[in-house]
Design a protein around this motif. Structure first.
Motif, PDB file in Angstrom:
ATOM      1  N   PRO A  32      11.773 -13.328 -35.864  1.00 38.81           N
ATOM      2  CA  PRO A  32      13.193 -13.113 -35.583  1.00 38.81           C
ATOM      3  C   PRO A  32      14.007 -14.392 -35.620  1.00 38.81           C
ATOM      4  O   PRO A  32      15.215 -14.329 -35.826  1.00 38.81           O
ATOM      5  CB  PRO A  32      13.180 -12.492 -34.195  1.00 38.81           C
ATOM      6  N   THR A  33      13.385 -15.546 -35.372  1.00 41.23           N
ATOM      7  CA  THR A  33      14.133 -16.805 -35.372  1.00 41.23           C
ATOM      8  C   THR A  33      13.331 -17.871 -36.099  1.00 41.23           C
ATOM      9  O   THR A  33      12.089 -17.847 -36.122  1.00 41.23           O
ATOM     10  CB  THR A  33      14.425 -17.307 -33.945  1.00 41.23           C
ATOM     11  N   LEU A  34      14.065 -18.834 -36.668  1.00 39.02           N
ATOM     12  CA  LEU A  34      13.456 -19.953 -37.360  1.00 39.02           C
ATOM     13  C   LEU A  34      14.376 -21.157 -37.196  1.00 39.02           C
ATOM     14  O   LEU A  34      15.573 -21.045 -37.484  1.00 39.02           O
ATOM     15  CB  LEU A  34      13.260 -19.623 -38.837  1.00 39.02           C
ATOM     16  N   SER A  35      13.820 -22.270 -36.735  1.00 39.34           N
ATOM     17  CA  SER A  35      14.595 -23.500 -36.597  1.00 39.34           C
ATOM     18  C   SER A  35      14.026 -24.550 -37.535  1.00 39.34           C
ATOM     19  O   SER A  35      12.810 -24.753 -37.556  1.00 39.34           O
ATOM     20  CB  SER A  35      14.542 -24.008 -35.153  1.00 39.34           C
ATOM     21  N   VAL A  36      14.902 -25.220 -38.274  1.00 42.93           N
ATOM     22  CA  VAL A  36      14.465 -26.260 -39.187  1.00 42.93           C
ATOM     23  C   VAL A  36      15.406 -27.443 -39.082  1.00 42.93           C
ATOM     24  O   VAL A  36      16.550 -27.316 -38.631  1.00 42.93           O
ATOM     25  CB  VAL A  36      14.422 -25.752 -40.656  1.00 42.93           C
ATOM     26  N   GLN A  37      14.919 -28.597 -39.495  1.00 41.28           N
ATOM     27  CA  GLN A  37      15.737 -29.803 -39.523  1.00 41.28           C
ATOM     28  C   GLN A  37      16.610 -29.801 -40.775  1.00 41.28           C
ATOM     29  O   GLN A  37      16.183 -29.352 -41.853  1.00 41.28           O
ATOM     30  CB  GLN A  37      14.859 -31.049 -39.531  1.00 41.28           C
ATOM     31  N   GLU A  38      17.798 -30.297 -40.610  1.00 42.92           N
ATOM     32  CA  GLU A  38      18.697 -30.429 -41.757  1.00 42.92           C
ATOM     33  C   GLU A  38      18.005 -31.248 -42.842  1.00 42.92           C
ATOM     34  O   GLU A  38      17.406 -32.289 -42.577  1.00 42.92           O
ATOM     35  CB  GLU A  38      19.994 -31.104 -41.323  1.00 42.92           C
ATOM     36  N   GLY A  39      18.056 -30.746 -44.057  1.00 45.97           N
ATOM     37  CA  GLY A  39      17.433 -31.425 -45.185  1.00 45.97           C
ATOM     38  C   GLY A  39      16.046 -30.906 -45.521  1.00 45.97           C
ATOM     39  O   GLY A  39      15.569 -31.110 -46.650  1.00 45.97           O
ATOM     40  N   ASP A  40      15.398 -30.245 -44.555  1.00 41.81           N
ATOM     41  CA  ASP A  40      14.082 -29.658 -44.825  1.00 41.81           C
ATOM     42  C   ASP A  40      14.241 -28.359 -45.608  1.00 41.81           C
ATOM     43  O   ASP A  40      15.333 -27.804 -45.714  1.00 41.81           O
ATOM     44  CB  ASP A  40      13.344 -29.382 -43.519  1.00 41.81           C
ATOM     45  N   ASN A  41      13.114 -27.880 -46.112  1.00 44.96           N
ATOM     46  CA  ASN A  41      13.113 -26.583 -46.785  1.00 44.96           C
ATOM     47  C   ASN A  41      12.805 -25.478 -45.762  1.00 44.96           C
ATOM     48  O   ASN A  41      12.037 -25.689 -44.826  1.00 44.96           O
ATOM     49  CB  ASN A  41      12.062 -26.553 -47.899  1.00 44.96           C
ATOM     50  N   SER A  42      13.413 -24.317 -45.970  1.00 46.79           N
ATOM     51  CA  SER A  42      13.200 -23.167 -45.092  1.00 46.79           C
ATOM     52  C   SER A  42      12.501 -22.067 -45.881  1.00 46.79           C
ATOM     53  O   SER A  42      12.800 -21.855 -47.057  1.00 46.79           O
ATOM     54  CB  SER A  42      14.535 -22.634 -44.564  1.00 46.79           C
ATOM     55  N   ILE A  43      11.605 -21.381 -45.194  1.00 39.45           N
ATOM     56  CA  ILE A  43      10.945 -20.225 -45.812  1.00 39.45           C
ATOM     57  C   ILE A  43      11.060 -19.050 -44.859  1.00 39.45           C
ATOM     58  O   ILE A  43      10.606 -19.122 -43.718  1.00 39.45           O
ATOM     59  CB  ILE A  43       9.466 -20.505 -46.120  1.00 39.45           C
ATOM     60  N   ILE A  44      11.664 -17.992 -45.330  1.00 46.05           N
ATOM     61  CA  ILE A  44      11.835 -16.770 -44.550  1.00 46.05           C
ATOM     62  C   ILE A  44      11.024 -15.679 -45.228  1.00 46.05           C
ATOM     63  O   ILE A  44      11.134 -15.473 -46.437  1.00 46.05           O
ATOM     64  CB  ILE A  44      13.319 -16.380 -44.455  1.00 46.05           C
ATOM     65  N   ASN A  45      10.225 -14.989 -44.434  1.00 44.71           N
ATOM     66  CA  ASN A  45       9.285 -14.019 -44.991  1.00 44.71           C
ATOM     67  C   ASN A  45       9.688 -12.578 -44.701  1.00 44.71           C
ATOM     68  O   ASN A  45      10.387 -12.290 -43.725  1.00 44.71           O
ATOM     69  CB  ASN A  45       7.885 -14.263 -44.418  1.00 44.71           C
ATOM     70  N   CYS A  46       9.193 -11.701 -45.542  1.00 44.61           N
ATOM     71  CA  CYS A  46       9.473 -10.277 -45.388  1.00 44.61           C
ATOM     72  C   CYS A  46       8.282  -9.501 -45.948  1.00 44.61           C
ATOM     73  O   CYS A  46       7.713  -9.882 -46.976  1.00 44.61           O
ATOM     74  CB  CYS A  46      10.747  -9.926 -46.148  1.00 44.61           C
ATOM     75  N   ALA A  47       7.911  -8.427 -45.259  1.00 39.76           N
ATOM     76  CA  ALA A  47       6.842  -7.557 -45.735  1.00 39.76           C
ATOM     77  C   ALA A  47       7.414  -6.173 -45.979  1.00 39.76           C
ATOM     78  O   ALA A  47       8.363  -5.761 -45.320  1.00 39.76           O
ATOM     79  CB  ALA A  47       5.715  -7.485 -44.710  1.00 39.76           C
ATOM     80  N   TYR A  48       6.842  -5.466 -46.919  1.00 38.09           N
ATOM     81  CA  TYR A  48       7.279  -4.094 -47.178  1.00 38.09           C
ATOM     82  C   TYR A  48       6.048  -3.208 -47.270  1.00 38.09           C
ATOM     83  O   TYR A  48       4.930  -3.686 -47.455  1.00 38.09           O
ATOM     84  CB  TYR A  48       8.137  -4.008 -48.440  1.00 38.09           C
ATOM     85  N   SER A  49       6.259  -1.914 -47.120  1.00 39.04           N
ATOM     86  CA  SER A  49       5.120  -1.009 -47.045  1.00 39.04           C
ATOM     87  C   SER A  49       4.975  -0.101 -48.261  1.00 39.04           C
ATOM     88  O   SER A  49       3.890   0.413 -48.522  1.00 39.04           O
ATOM     89  CB  SER A  49       5.216  -0.145 -45.779  1.00 39.04           C
ATOM     90  N   ASN A  50       6.067   0.086 -49.000  1.00 39.08           N
ATOM     91  CA  ASN A  50       6.028   1.017 -50.126  1.00 39.08           C
ATOM     92  C   ASN A  50       5.594   0.295 -51.397  1.00 39.08           C
ATOM     93  O   ASN A  50       6.345  -0.499 -51.951  1.00 39.08           O
ATOM     94  CB  ASN A  50       7.404   1.658 -50.321  1.00 39.08           C
ATOM     95  N   SER A  51       4.409   0.588 -51.865  1.00 41.95           N
ATOM     96  CA  SER A  51       3.891  -0.092 -53.050  1.00 41.95           C
ATOM     97  C   SER A  51       4.673   0.260 -54.311  1.00 41.95           C
ATOM     98  O   SER A  51       4.574  -0.434 -55.317  1.00 41.95           O
ATOM     99  CB  SER A  51       2.414   0.255 -53.250  1.00 41.95           C
ATOM    100  N   ALA A  52       5.467   1.327 -54.258  1.00 45.53           N
ATOM    101  CA  ALA A  52       6.271   1.725 -55.416  1.00 45.53           C
ATOM    102  C   ALA A  52       7.639   1.059 -55.437  1.00 45.53           C
ATOM    103  O   ALA A  52       8.415   1.260 -56.378  1.00 45.53           O
ATOM    104  CB  ALA A  52       6.447   3.244 -55.426  1.00 45.53           C
ATOM    105  N   SER A  53       7.949   0.254 -54.443  1.00 44.95           N
ATOM    106  CA  SER A  53       9.251  -0.419 -54.392  1.00 44.95           C
ATOM    107  C   SER A  53       9.438  -1.293 -55.622  1.00 44.95           C
ATOM    108  O   SER A  53       8.522  -2.032 -56.006  1.00 44.95           O
ATOM    109  CB  SER A  53       9.353  -1.276 -53.131  1.00 44.95           C
ATOM    110  N   ASP A  54      10.629  -1.204 -56.240  1.00 49.74           N
ATOM    111  CA  ASP A  54      10.834  -1.921 -57.492  1.00 49.74           C
ATOM    112  C   ASP A  54      11.997  -2.892 -57.475  1.00 49.74           C
ATOM    113  O   ASP A  54      12.306  -3.517 -58.495  1.00 49.74           O
ATOM    114  CB  ASP A  54      11.011  -0.921 -58.635  1.00 49.74           C
TER     115      ASP A  54
END
Lengths: 111, 114
Positions: free
Chosen positions: A9-31
């Motif tokens: 739900p939250t992510l803190s990063v330093q200015e200038g760093d790279n951010s990675i936000i993740n997401c999972a899905y359940s429908n294998s047919a999603s296109d």
């Protein structure tokens, strides 16, 4: 039922760093998947999208990666800036018109 | 190019009152949507429209009605407001589903029901 959701739900990063936000899905047919950015007091703003025939798509300072094997996608923001502070949602269409959103990750940029 | 415009931006109602939220888009989009956003719930679809004169229910339609008399406008009505309808309401539009175009959102209407 089918769902799409974010890992953190939250992510803190330093200015200038790279951010990675993740997401999972359940429908294998999603296109088709979409990333939105929502700043305080504003509506969701389209950032980037990706279709299932692609593994990677790049925009300006943003990259979306799609791993269909594990049903996971991520949004990478390079050289994070204060203006990147927002809530980020992944979303996917389900059925004919419905767009389903994850719960969102709040990205905070530390100076 | 205004995109998606919502009016009003803020409103406070008493329980039992009625009101209409207006959404207008100038992108010639066929599809329009109404969502509500509550803390910890993400965005949930209330109603949507696939073209002028058509409407359909989303996942949380109870207590709301909609109309799409003109292609560019999508109205959301609350006939008898309840405190549970306190929320931020977003309108969105898209070209269509089949070309996998993203939905474009307005900046929301913040509605409080006392």
């Amino acid at each position: 039922g089918e769902s799409v959701g974010l890992h953190l739900p939250t992510l803190s990063v330093q200015e200038g760093d790279n951010s990675i936000i993740n997401c999972a899905y359940s429908n294998s047919a999603s296109d088709y998947f979409i990333w939105y950015k929502q700043e305080s007091g504003k509506g969701p703003q389209f950032i980037i999208d990706i279709r299932s025939n692609m593994d990677k798509r790049q925009g300006q300072r943003v990259t979306v990666l799609l791993n269909k094997t594990v049903k996971h996608l991520s949004l990478q923001i390079a050289a994070t800036q204060p203006g990147d502070s927002a809530v980020y949602f992944c979303a996917e269409p389900q059925g004919a018109q419905k767009l389903v959103f994850g719960q969102g990750t709040r990205l905070t940029i530390n100076p | 190019n205004a995109g998606v415009t919502q009016t009003p931006k803020f409103r406070v109602l008493k329980t039992g009152q009625s009101m209409t939220l207006l959404c207008a888009q100038d992108m010639n989009h066929e599809y329009m949507y109404w969502y509500r956003q509550d803390p910890g719930m993400g965005l949930r679809l209330i109603h949507y429209s696939v073209g002028e004169g058509t409407t359909a229910k989303g996942e949380v339609p109870d207590g709301y009605n909609v109309s799409r008399l003109k292609k560019q406008n999508f109205l959301l009505g609350l006939e008898s407001a309840a405190p549970s309808q306190t929320s931020v309401y977003f309108c969105a539009s898209s070209y269509d589903r089949y070309s996998n175009q993203p939905q474009h959102f307005g900046d929301g209407t913040r509605l409080s029901i006392l």
